[in-house]
Design an enzyme around this catalytic site. Sequence first.
Site, PDB file in Angstrom:
ATOM      1  N   HIS A  30       1.430  -4.099  -4.345  1.00 37.58           N
ATOM      2  CA  HIS A  30       2.706  -4.344  -3.753  1.00 37.58           C
ATOM      3  C   HIS A  30       3.098  -4.322  -2.389  1.00 37.58           C
ATOM      4  CE1 HIS A  30       2.295   0.109  -3.737  1.00 37.58           C
ATOM      5  NE2 HIS A  30       3.097   0.171  -2.842  1.00 37.58           N
TER       6      HIS A  30
ATOM      7  N   HIS B  94       2.926  -5.161   4.663  1.00 40.26           N
ATOM      8  CA  HIS B  94       1.623  -5.513   4.284  1.00 40.26           C
ATOM      9  C   HIS B  94       1.244  -4.995   2.920  1.00 40.26           C
ATOM     10  CE1 HIS B  94       1.674  -1.044   4.675  1.00 40.26           C
ATOM     11  NE2 HIS B  94       0.443  -0.947   4.040  1.00 40.26           N
TER      12      HIS B  94
END
Length: 177
Positions: A46, A128
């Site tokens: 995620h 990220h």
Amino acid sequence: MSSPSTTHDQRRLFLALWPEDAERRQMAEMAASIAGRRRVRDAHLHLTLVFLGATDSAHLAAYEAALADVSVPILDLILDRYGYWPRPRILWLGCSRSSLELDNLVANLRQRLCGCGFTPERRPFQAHITLARNHPGPAPMQSPVAPVHWRIGEVALVESLREENGSCYRVLRRWPG
């Protein structure tokens, strides 16, 4: 007598972009090819927007109220570069070009939550996907063979639950655009 914010009432929460199956499979294949056994579990991939941390029920209710009418724009992210943070030994996948829309979404979420007593992290947001923990480093020099094209239109409220074999993530709620 215990107060409403005692530790048993705390839930470890964060707001994230939660990938659909196709994007998750592509990220998982990348992690497997470059990180092997150290990779993050596929179901855990995620992009964290805001880490809320230990949250009691009163703060959770206030956060949900503050986010009730949040508008989530349609975002097109291209995850096309690897990175590595040596101190926490994190291998990650990110964007070579920043997204002003994503940065604005994070700023909007933080501003709304600050009105409820939330204190954001001091470090700046860096989009990220964590691919591996305890990675010996460095990041691969090459770019991903096939970048992940990820269209996003919602934010997920996610709970991190501790289990025997580590942690498990559960999406509690989503805010569509």
